[in-house]
Every structure is written in C-alpha cells, then in structure tokens.
Design an enzyme around this catalytic site. Structure first.
Site, PDB file in Angstrom:
ATOM      1  N   LYS A  53     -36.046  83.464  85.216  1.00 29.97           N
ATOM      2  CA  LYS A  53     -35.205  83.626  84.031  1.00 29.97           C
ATOM      3  C   LYS A  53     -33.856  84.247  84.380  1.00 29.97           C
ATOM      4  O   LYS A  53     -32.806  83.795  83.893  1.00 29.97           O
ATOM      5  CB  LYS A  53     -35.932  84.474  82.986  1.00 29.97           C
ATOM      6  CG  LYS A  53     -37.145  83.782  82.378  1.00 29.97           C
ATOM      7  CD  LYS A  53     -38.013  84.726  81.556  1.00 29.97           C
ATOM      8  CE  LYS A  53     -39.244  84.009  81.038  1.00 29.97           C
ATOM      9  NZ  LYS A  53     -40.175  84.902  80.319  1.00 29.97           N
ATOM     10  N   GLN A  97     -41.166  90.931  78.753  1.00 22.58           N
ATOM     11  CA  GLN A  97     -42.063  90.023  79.455  1.00 22.58           C
ATOM     12  C   GLN A  97     -43.518  90.386  79.145  1.00 22.58           C
ATOM     13  O   GLN A  97     -43.956  91.508  79.376  1.00 22.58           O
ATOM     14  CB  GLN A  97     -41.820  90.088  80.971  1.00 22.58           C
ATOM     15  CG  GLN A  97     -42.685  89.142  81.775  1.00 22.58           C
ATOM     16  CD  GLN A  97     -42.410  87.677  81.452  1.00 22.58           C
ATOM     17  OE1 GLN A  97     -41.262  87.276  81.277  1.00 22.58           O
ATOM     18  NE2 GLN A  97     -43.473  86.884  81.364  1.00 22.58           N
ATOM     19  N   ASP A 120     -36.493  85.908  72.370  1.00 29.79           N
ATOM     20  CA  ASP A 120     -37.774  85.221  72.495  1.00 29.79           C
ATOM     21  C   ASP A 120     -38.314  84.781  71.135  1.00 29.79           C
ATOM     22  O   ASP A 120     -39.307  84.059  71.051  1.00 29.79           O
ATOM     23  CB  ASP A 120     -38.799  86.137  73.172  1.00 29.79           C
ATOM     24  CG  ASP A 120     -39.452  85.493  74.387  1.00 29.79           C
ATOM     25  OD1 ASP A 120     -39.070  84.362  74.739  1.00 29.79           O
ATOM     26  OD2 ASP A 120     -40.334  86.123  74.984  1.00 29.79           O
TER      27      ASP A 120
END
Length: 290
Positions: A53, A97, A120
């Site tokens: 990422k 994460q 996200d």
C-alpha cells in the site's frame, strides 16, 4: 469460454489516472496527499500488505508512512495515536491495518477515526452514508469490484447480482453500491446459512463470491453466461510450489471457466483493484479536507 477480467490492467489505468490527478493537485500549490497506515504487531501478511500500500501510494505521488506499534500496545494508547492523526492537518487519510491483536476492540478503534479521513470506508458513519445513498468513503474492495464491472462494459442495470458473503468489508457495502441508481442491479445477499444456495446462485447474472472458502462455488452453482467476480484469496498446500502453497479463489476456476461469460482470476483480479481504490480515496480525502 469466459473472457478474463484483467484486474491488473484495470488497476494500472486507475493508478495512472490518480497519478495525473495528484500531479494536477500539487501543481496548484497543494501539499501531496498523505496516507498514514497504522500497523500493530508483527503479522507477516499484514506487514506485506502494508508495504504494498505504501509503495503504491508513493508510485502515484501520495506521501505516506507506516506507523508501527508492538502487539502489546494498549487500546487507549492506540486511540491516542488515532486522535493525533485525526487532528493533524498533515494527514489526509488514515488506514488501520486489520486484524488487530485480540485485546483491542477493532470496532471501537475504527469508530474513533475521523470519518472524512477513513479511506478504508469502515466507519459506521461512512457505512450509513453508503446505505442511504449519501456521498462518503466506500470500502476499497467493493468499490474496486464495481469499477471492474464498469470498465469491462458489463451491464449492471436490471441484472440480478448474487453476493455470497455478508461481511462489512465486502458483501454488505457491495450490495448497497449495486443498488444505487447509477448501477440499478437487483441484489440478493447469501451466506453460509442460506438454504438452497446453489439454486439461488445459478440464477445470478453477476455472481460475487466472498465467503473465504477455496473452490466453494462449483460449476452447478453458475448460470451459463454469468459474470463471476471472485473475491477470495485462499492459501492451499501445493508441494510443486517453491513456497509450499498457492493462492486460489472461492470459485472453482477451471470448472466454471467454460460456463461463465466473464470471470476474474485469482490472483490478478479483484486484489489489485483494492489498492487502486485506496489511492483514489486518499486523494479524495485530501481534497475534502482542504
């Protein structure tokens, strides 16, 4: 014989577009978008995902860093970290994460994010915005799936989409996306307890498998001419591989390839789109916060 939906190629198109938009943004005098990725613990898979990422972000001109913390960090300490990121004018987007260590409530942690930095799309406010048709950040994998369909010229309007899987990461938000007026699909969401699942899935014009079981979708579950989107990424033992395993999807690819009209491979299908949409979200967050 099905046509492969090349997620790598489409993701490359999206990244190129983001790169051009970032260049235009910074040429106007704005600072580059900045993505903060919070990594807790030493899970090798999580660390690998995070490296990918950050690299992808930098490739398109998005700045970013990985904030690493020991697995024994307290929940309150992590919430303090998020507070600092929320209030920093330097940070455009924040990504936590997952999974987090067992002693940390991931729902509580995500709920402390600034929804306008939640790239996200997991905050309940963003979930509510999506469910009610309001603008907000959408989870990256469902957004990537819809992008794959659109860029492959696969019609969604009036089509029956069956989603196998009801997670907050994929199934639920994807259903909301496909129901939006610009997509106009008729959506059925199934799960592990759905009765007559094969009968339902075999009526789908668009079949999305996101249940986390290798080769769960077999040939008798697929309508001839259907579009198959395989979200699964499963490790299965393979003595012929140097790694001792190979990646496979939730769909029996070989058995369904000659039945479907379109199909995504694993790897190289949905996966690359997830990161590409994260980049789009991060750029959007930078513009939103200006």
């Amino acid at each position: 014989m099905a046509t492969l939906i090349d997620g790598k190629a489409i993701a490359s198109e999206v990244r190129s577009e983001v790169r051009r938009e970032v260049d235009a943004w910074t040429s106007e005098g704005h600072a580059p978008p900045y993505l903060a990725v919070v990594l807790v613990g030493d899970n090798p898979a999580s660390a690998s995902y995070v490296r990918g990422k950050i690299k992808a972000s930098r490739d398109v001109g998005i700045a970013g860093d990985t904030l690493k913390y020991d697995a024994n960090i307290s929940e309150n300490h992590l919430l303090d970290v998020i507070h600092d990121l929320n209030t920093s004018t330097h940070v455009s987007g924040i990504l936590i994460q997952l999974p987090l260590p067992d002693h940390i409530d991931s729902t509580r942690v995500i709920s402390h994010l600034n929804p306008d930095k939640d790239v996200d799309g997991l905050h309940t406010i963003n979930a509510g915005r999506l469910a009610t048709g309001l603008p907000g950040f959408v989870p990256c994998t469902p957004a990537g799936i819809v992008e794959l369909l659109h860029r492959s010229a696969i019609a969604t309007e009036g089509k029956h989409a069956v989603i196998i899987g009801r997670s907050n990461l994929v199934g639920r938000p994807l259903a909301s996306l496909l129901l939006k007026k610009e997509n106009n699909a008729t959506v059925t969401v199934c799960h592990s307890r759905t009765q007559n699942l094969g009968e339902i899935s075999s009526k789908a014009d668009i079949l999305v498998a996101a249940i986390g079981r290798p080769h769960f979708v077999t040939s008798n579950m697929v309508k001839p001419g259907a579009t198959i989107i395989d979200v699964g990424i499963n490790r299965v033992d393979d003595a012929t591989s140097k790694r001792g395993y190979r990646l496979t999807g939730d769909v029996d690819f070989d058995a369904t390839f000659n039945i479907a009209e379109y199909i995504t491979p694993v790897p190289g299908g949905v996966g690359p789109m997830t990161i590409a949409m994260l980049l789009k979200n991060t750029l959007s967050a930078a513009k939103l916060l200006t």
